[in-house]
Scaffold this active site. Structure first.
Site, PDB file in Angstrom:
ATOM      1  N   ASP A   1       5.558   6.483  -6.499  1.00  0.00           N
ATOM      2  CA  ASP A   1       4.120   6.219  -6.353  1.00  0.00           C
ATOM      3  C   ASP A   1       3.770   4.818  -6.858  1.00  0.00           C
ATOM      4  OD1 ASP A   1       1.529   6.835  -5.607  1.00  0.00           O
ATOM      5  OD2 ASP A   1       1.046   7.818  -7.517  1.00  0.00           O
ATOM      6  N   GLY A   2       2.681   4.267  -6.308  1.00  0.00           N
ATOM      7  CA  GLY A   2       2.171   2.980  -6.779  1.00  0.00           C
ATOM      8  C   GLY A   2       2.419   1.814  -5.831  1.00  0.00           C
TER       9      GLY A   2
ATOM     10  N   GLY B   1       0.787   1.038  -3.070  1.00  0.00           N
ATOM     11  CA  GLY B   1      -0.485   0.438  -2.662  1.00  0.00           C
ATOM     12  C   GLY B   1      -1.053  -0.446  -3.762  1.00  0.00           C
TER      13      GLY B   1
ATOM     14  N   ARG C   1      -1.925  -3.065   1.550  1.00  0.00           N
ATOM     15  CA  ARG C   1      -1.199  -1.933   0.936  1.00  0.00           C
ATOM     16  C   ARG C   1       0.191  -1.738   1.530  1.00  0.00           C
ATOM     17  NH1 ARG C   1      -3.302   2.224  -1.749  1.00  0.00           N
ATOM     18  NH2 ARG C   1      -1.926   3.622  -0.610  1.00  0.00           N
TER      19      ARG C   1
ATOM     20  N   SER D   1       3.897  13.058   1.677  1.00  0.00           N
ATOM     21  CA  SER D   1       3.494  14.435   1.376  1.00  0.00           C
ATOM     22  C   SER D   1       2.718  15.032   2.538  1.00  0.00           C
ATOM     23  CB  SER D   1       2.632  14.465   0.109  1.00  0.00           C
ATOM     24  OG  SER D   1       1.318  14.028   0.399  1.00  0.00           O
TER      25      SER D   1
ATOM     26  N   ASN E   1      -0.495  13.363   2.855  1.00  0.00           N
ATOM     27  CA  ASN E   1      -0.600  11.930   3.142  1.00  0.00           C
ATOM     28  C   ASN E   1      -1.120  11.638   4.559  1.00  0.00           C
ATOM     29  OD1 ASN E   1       2.221  11.048   1.030  1.00  0.00           O
ATOM     30  ND2 ASN E   1       0.046  10.710   0.625  1.00  0.00           N
TER      31      ASN E   1
ATOM     32  N   SER F   1       1.449  16.574  -7.614  1.00  0.00           N
ATOM     33  CA  SER F   1       1.037  16.311  -6.219  1.00  0.00           C
ATOM     34  C   SER F   1       1.796  17.165  -5.198  1.00  0.00           C
ATOM     35  CB  SER F   1       1.166  14.818  -5.897  1.00  0.00           C
ATOM     36  OG  SER F   1       0.316  14.043  -6.718  1.00  0.00           O
TER      37      SER F   1
HETATM   38  C1  IPE Z   1       2.558  11.544  -3.889  1.00  0.00           C
HETATM   39  O1  IPE Z   1       1.841  10.345  -3.986  1.00  0.00           O
HETATM   40  C2  IPE Z   1       3.349  11.570  -2.625  1.00  0.00           C
HETATM   41  C3  IPE Z   1       4.352  10.536  -2.451  1.00  0.00           C
HETATM   42  C4  IPE Z   1       4.731   9.641  -3.316  1.00  0.00           C
HETATM   43  C5  IPE Z   1       5.012  10.545  -1.184  1.00  0.00           C
HETATM   44  P1  IPE Z   1       0.292  10.266  -3.634  1.00  0.00           P
HETATM   45  O2  IPE Z   1      -0.140   8.884  -3.942  1.00  0.00           O
HETATM   46  O3  IPE Z   1       0.058  10.750  -2.257  1.00  0.00           O
HETATM   47  O4  IPE Z   1      -0.332  11.328  -4.650  1.00  0.00           O
HETATM   48  P2  IPE Z   1      -1.839  11.531  -5.140  1.00  0.00           P
HETATM   49  O5  IPE Z   1      -2.692  11.618  -3.920  1.00  0.00           O
HETATM   50  O6  IPE Z   1      -2.212  10.331  -5.965  1.00  0.00           O
HETATM   51  O7  IPE Z   1      -1.805  12.777  -5.959  1.00  0.00           O
HETATM   52  C1  IPE Z   2       3.392   5.958  -2.697  1.00  0.00           C
HETATM   53  O1  IPE Z   2       2.577   4.872  -2.981  1.00  0.00           O
HETATM   54  C2  IPE Z   2       3.873   5.971  -1.276  1.00  0.00           C
HETATM   55  C3  IPE Z   2       3.331   7.052  -0.445  1.00  0.00           C
HETATM   56  C4  IPE Z   2       2.531   7.999  -0.839  1.00  0.00           C
HETATM   57  C5  IPE Z   2       3.735   7.055   0.953  1.00  0.00           C
HETATM   58  P1  IPE Z   2       1.018   4.928  -2.706  1.00  0.00           P
HETATM   59  O2  IPE Z   2       0.765   4.448  -1.307  1.00  0.00           O
HETATM   60  O3  IPE Z   2       0.469   6.267  -3.008  1.00  0.00           O
HETATM   61  O4  IPE Z   2       0.485   3.861  -3.733  1.00  0.00           O
HETATM   62  P2  IPE Z   2      -0.847   3.967  -4.597  1.00  0.00           P
HETATM   63  O5  IPE Z   2      -0.757   5.241  -5.377  1.00  0.00           O
HETATM   64  O6  IPE Z   2      -1.990   3.965  -3.646  1.00  0.00           O
HETATM   65  O7  IPE Z   2      -0.802   2.752  -5.449  1.00  0.00           O
HETATM   66 MG    MG Z   3      -0.300   7.084  -4.690  1.00  0.00          MG
END
Ligand code: IPE
Ligand code: IPE
Ligand code: MG
Length: 256
Positions: free
Chosen positions: A25-26, A28, A38, A70, A73, A199
């Site tokens: 995660d992270g 974006g 992003r 997920s 997503n 999540s």
């Molecule tokens: C969890 O991340 C799913 C993946 C990393 C693929 P999210 O960014 O979607 O989770 P939430 O929405 O913050 O809980």
């Molecule tokens: C995780 O990073 C990747 C996926 C869920 C596909 P994010 O896209 O959720 O990044 P943030 O949480 O918005 O920073």
């Molecule tokens: Mg995220």
């Protein structure tokens, strides 16, 4: 092979976690911090995947499971979702060649029917191509959700024996139908990006996993960060319901 259930017996704890499951995660926020779109974070996230796969294999991890997309997503903007689909395709084409060369077995778990026929075919090809490999198993969780997994397992279980006596249902009847029945339960769960939640990842399998959260954004997660997570893991006392005293002298008190 049926793996030991952490609620039915006490699994061995090994110096290196056998199964590491990661919520990457992270991406974006990593990009936004740099005034980039992003999706630039997702591209860099794939570089981190490469680094962590390599480092995990080098450290003797047997199963590495990565949450890539997920079941929730799909709620993201359409252009971000389609970028992620293209990136997934690129990864399936390019990375699989490298993984195969390193004897890695690739599996993809999730509700794959929602992906395009091309992606589904690439997944089948990648799994077939690497099926005989004996190195680390890398599992990509794509359109995966822990609740989906439990529900599909229940459906399969009932489809196999529609007259199943409810009283006969125990872990050993349900668990073989879970998407990741080929792997032991994760020893170590890692979530990058600062959020402290599951999540809807592996709801059943995380029952006794050690949880590790780091503020590091996924594109910045590398071998050194993995080592920090492993160091934290080694400090944990995995009691599985027992007392500390029982761990010191396992033969002296209680049962397995
Ligand atoms: C969890 O991340 C799913 C993946 C990393 C693929 P999210 O960014 O979607 O989770 P939430 O929405 O913050 O809980
Ligand atoms: C995780 O990073 C990747 C996926 C869920 C596909 P994010 O896209 O959720 O990044 P943030 O949480 O918005 O920073
Ligand atoms: Mg995220």
């Amino acid at each position: 092979m049926q793996h030991i259930s952490s609620t039915l017996a006490v699994p061995d704890s090994t110096y290196v976690p056998r199964h590491v499951a990661i919520i990457m995660d992270g991406n974006g926020r990593w990009a936004t911090q740099r005034h980039l779109p992003r999706v630039a974070g997702h591209s860099r996230g794939l570089d981190a995947v490469r680094a962590v796969v390599e480092a995990s294999a080098a450290r003797g991890v047997q199963f590495l499971t990565l949450f890539a997309f997920s079941s929730e997503n799909w709620r993201r903007p359409a252009d971000e979702v389609s970028f992620l689909m293209r990136l997934f395709m690129t990864a399936l084409r390019r990375e699989v060649v490298k993984m195969h060369a390193n004897s890695i077995r690739l599996r993809v778990v999730g509700d794959l029917g929602r992906f395009s026929p091309r992606i589904q075919q690439l997944i089948k090809d990648a799994e077939a191509r690497t099926a005989g490999n004996t190195g680390m198993t890398v599992t990509i969780a794509a359109n995966y959700g822990g609740r989906w997994d439990l529900l599909q397992a229940m459906r399969k279980m009932l489809a196999r024996s529609p007259m199943l006596d409810p009283e006969s249902i125990d872990e050993s009847v349900l668990a073989p139908h879970l998407a990741m029945s080929y792997a032991p339960e994760p020893d170590l769960f890692i979530r990058t990006g600062g959020e402290q939640r599951i999540s809807n990842f592996l709801l059943w399998q995380l029952a006794y996993s050690e949880l590790y959260f780091t503020d590091v954004f996924w594109p910045d997660f590398d071998a050194a960060e993995l080592d920090k997570a492993f160091a934290s893991y080694r400090q944990r006392e995995r009691r599985f319901g027992r007392t500390s005293a029982q761990l010191v002298a396992p033969g002296l008190s209680g049962t397995a």
